[in-house]
Design a protein around this motif. Structure first.
Motif, PDB file in Angstrom:
ATOM      1  N   SER A  43      10.525   5.518  -8.158  1.00 35.74           N
ATOM      2  CA  SER A  43       9.199   5.368  -8.759  1.00 35.74           C
ATOM      3  C   SER A  43       8.609   3.999  -8.451  1.00 35.74           C
ATOM      4  O   SER A  43       7.427   3.880  -8.119  1.00 35.74           O
ATOM      5  CB  SER A  43       9.278   5.576 -10.269  1.00 35.74           C
ATOM      6  OG  SER A  43       9.759   6.863 -10.562  1.00 35.74           O
ATOM      7  N   PHE A  44       9.438   2.960  -8.556  1.00 40.65           N
ATOM      8  CA  PHE A  44       8.947   1.616  -8.231  1.00 40.65           C
ATOM      9  C   PHE A  44       8.584   1.501  -6.755  1.00 40.65           C
ATOM     10  O   PHE A  44       7.607   0.841  -6.393  1.00 40.65           O
ATOM     11  CB  PHE A  44       9.969   0.558  -8.608  1.00 40.65           C
ATOM     12  CG  PHE A  44       9.987   0.248 -10.083  1.00 40.65           C
ATOM     13  CD1 PHE A  44       8.829  -0.061 -10.761  1.00 40.65           C
ATOM     14  CD2 PHE A  44      11.180   0.259 -10.777  1.00 40.65           C
ATOM     15  CE1 PHE A  44       8.842  -0.350 -12.109  1.00 40.65           C
ATOM     16  CE2 PHE A  44      11.210  -0.027 -12.132  1.00 40.65           C
ATOM     17  CZ  PHE A  44      10.041  -0.333 -12.797  1.00 40.65           C
ATOM     18  N   TRP A  86       7.416   3.888  -4.887  1.00 44.74           N
ATOM     19  CA  TRP A  86       6.129   4.565  -4.721  1.00 44.74           C
ATOM     20  C   TRP A  86       4.987   3.649  -5.148  1.00 44.74           C
ATOM     21  O   TRP A  86       3.936   3.606  -4.506  1.00 44.74           O
ATOM     22  CB  TRP A  86       6.074   5.843  -5.537  1.00 44.74           C
ATOM     23  CG  TRP A  86       6.859   6.980  -4.984  1.00 44.74           C
ATOM     24  CD1 TRP A  86       7.314   7.137  -3.710  1.00 44.74           C
ATOM     25  CD2 TRP A  86       7.287   8.136  -5.697  1.00 44.74           C
ATOM     26  NE1 TRP A  86       7.995   8.305  -3.591  1.00 44.74           N
ATOM     27  CE2 TRP A  86       8.001   8.957  -4.792  1.00 44.74           C
ATOM     28  CE3 TRP A  86       7.151   8.555  -7.005  1.00 44.74           C
ATOM     29  CZ2 TRP A  86       8.549  10.163  -5.160  1.00 44.74           C
ATOM     30  CZ3 TRP A  86       7.706   9.755  -7.376  1.00 44.74           C
ATOM     31  CH2 TRP A  86       8.394  10.559  -6.452  1.00 44.74           C
ATOM     32  N   LEU A  87       5.186   2.921  -6.241  1.00 47.73           N
ATOM     33  CA  LEU A  87       4.134   2.029  -6.730  1.00 47.73           C
ATOM     34  C   LEU A  87       3.882   0.869  -5.773  1.00 47.73           C
ATOM     35  O   LEU A  87       2.778   0.331  -5.736  1.00 47.73           O
ATOM     36  CB  LEU A  87       4.490   1.493  -8.111  1.00 47.73           C
ATOM     37  CG  LEU A  87       4.367   2.486  -9.256  1.00 47.73           C
ATOM     38  CD1 LEU A  87       4.798   1.838 -10.553  1.00 47.73           C
ATOM     39  CD2 LEU A  87       2.956   3.020  -9.384  1.00 47.73           C
ATOM     40  N   GLU A  88       4.877   0.472  -5.012  1.00 43.69           N
ATOM     41  CA  GLU A  88       4.696  -0.629  -4.064  1.00 43.69           C
ATOM     42  C   GLU A  88       3.746  -0.268  -2.931  1.00 43.69           C
ATOM     43  O   GLU A  88       3.246  -1.143  -2.234  1.00 43.69           O
ATOM     44  CB  GLU A  88       6.043  -1.060  -3.494  1.00 43.69           C
ATOM     45  CG  GLU A  88       6.888  -1.807  -4.484  1.00 43.69           C
ATOM     46  CD  GLU A  88       8.244  -2.184  -3.921  1.00 43.69           C
ATOM     47  OE1 GLU A  88       8.494  -1.911  -2.722  1.00 43.69           O
ATOM     48  OE2 GLU A  88       9.041  -2.742  -4.674  1.00 43.69           O
ATOM     49  N   LEU A 136      -1.566  -2.986  -6.927  1.00 44.86           N
ATOM     50  CA  LEU A 136      -0.496  -3.231  -7.887  1.00 44.86           C
ATOM     51  C   LEU A 136       0.487  -4.300  -7.431  1.00 44.86           C
ATOM     52  O   LEU A 136       1.255  -4.819  -8.240  1.00 44.86           O
ATOM     53  CB  LEU A 136       0.264  -1.927  -8.156  1.00 44.86           C
ATOM     54  CG  LEU A 136      -0.563  -0.799  -8.760  1.00 44.86           C
ATOM     55  CD1 LEU A 136       0.295   0.441  -8.917  1.00 44.86           C
ATOM     56  CD2 LEU A 136      -1.148  -1.211 -10.090  1.00 44.86           C
ATOM     57  N   THR A 137       0.491  -4.648  -6.150  1.00 45.14           N
ATOM     58  CA  THR A 137       1.456  -5.627  -5.662  1.00 45.14           C
ATOM     59  C   THR A 137       1.088  -7.047  -6.069  1.00 45.14           C
ATOM     60  O   THR A 137       1.956  -7.884  -6.228  1.00 45.14           O
ATOM     61  CB  THR A 137       1.600  -5.557  -4.129  1.00 45.14           C
ATOM     62  OG1 THR A 137       0.327  -5.756  -3.537  1.00 45.14           O
ATOM     63  CG2 THR A 137       2.167  -4.225  -3.703  1.00 45.14           C
ATOM     64  N   VAL A 170      -1.576   1.337 -13.204  1.00 43.88           N
ATOM     65  CA  VAL A 170      -0.281   1.971 -12.959  1.00 43.88           C
ATOM     66  C   VAL A 170      -0.368   3.466 -13.264  1.00 43.88           C
ATOM     67  O   VAL A 170       0.137   4.299 -12.507  1.00 43.88           O
ATOM     68  CB  VAL A 170       0.825   1.299 -13.798  1.00 43.88           C
ATOM     69  CG1 VAL A 170       2.122   2.087 -13.729  1.00 43.88           C
ATOM     70  CG2 VAL A 170       1.049  -0.125 -13.324  1.00 43.88           C
ATOM     71  N   ALA A 191      -2.255   5.179 -10.504  1.00 40.90           N
ATOM     72  CA  ALA A 191      -1.415   5.287  -9.309  1.00 40.90           C
ATOM     73  C   ALA A 191      -0.440   6.454  -9.442  1.00 40.90           C
ATOM     74  O   ALA A 191      -0.264   7.243  -8.509  1.00 40.90           O
ATOM     75  CB  ALA A 191      -0.656   3.992  -9.076  1.00 40.90           C
ATOM     76  N   PHE A 192       0.198   6.596 -10.615  1.00 45.12           N
ATOM     77  CA  PHE A 192       1.126   7.706 -10.814  1.00 45.12           C
ATOM     78  C   PHE A 192       0.406   9.051 -10.810  1.00 45.12           C
ATOM     79  O   PHE A 192       0.936  10.040 -10.306  1.00 45.12           O
ATOM     80  CB  PHE A 192       1.917   7.538 -12.107  1.00 45.12           C
ATOM     81  CG  PHE A 192       3.185   6.766 -11.936  1.00 45.12           C
ATOM     82  CD1 PHE A 192       4.145   7.162 -11.017  1.00 45.12           C
ATOM     83  CD2 PHE A 192       3.433   5.637 -12.685  1.00 45.12           C
ATOM     84  CE1 PHE A 192       5.315   6.451 -10.847  1.00 45.12           C
ATOM     85  CE2 PHE A 192       4.595   4.915 -12.533  1.00 45.12           C
ATOM     86  CZ  PHE A 192       5.538   5.329 -11.610  1.00 45.12           C
TER      87      PHE A 192
END
Length: 51
Positions: free
Chosen positions: A12-13, A15-17, A22-23, A37, A40-41
């Motif tokens: 999951s982390f 994918w968020l990168e 979000l970075t 966040v 993004a999900f």
């Protein structure tokens, strides 16, 4: 020892990168960062359904 479900969190982390917003911490409010966040999900989940 690696925990059984740890890979789910790590995936999951990762994918968020992929989301540039979000970075780096652009947001002034914590609520705005949390909303980004969640957005993004939502986008990740929708892309999984479409594929």
């Amino acid at each position: 020892q690696v925990l059984p479900k740890r890979w789910i969190v790590e995936r999951s982390f990762s994918w968020l990168e992929n989301f540039r917003r979000l970075t780096i911490d652009y947001e002034f409010l914590a609520e705005t960062a949390e909303a980004m966040v969640q957005i993004a999900f939502i986008q990740i989940i929708l892309n999984k359904f479409i594929e």
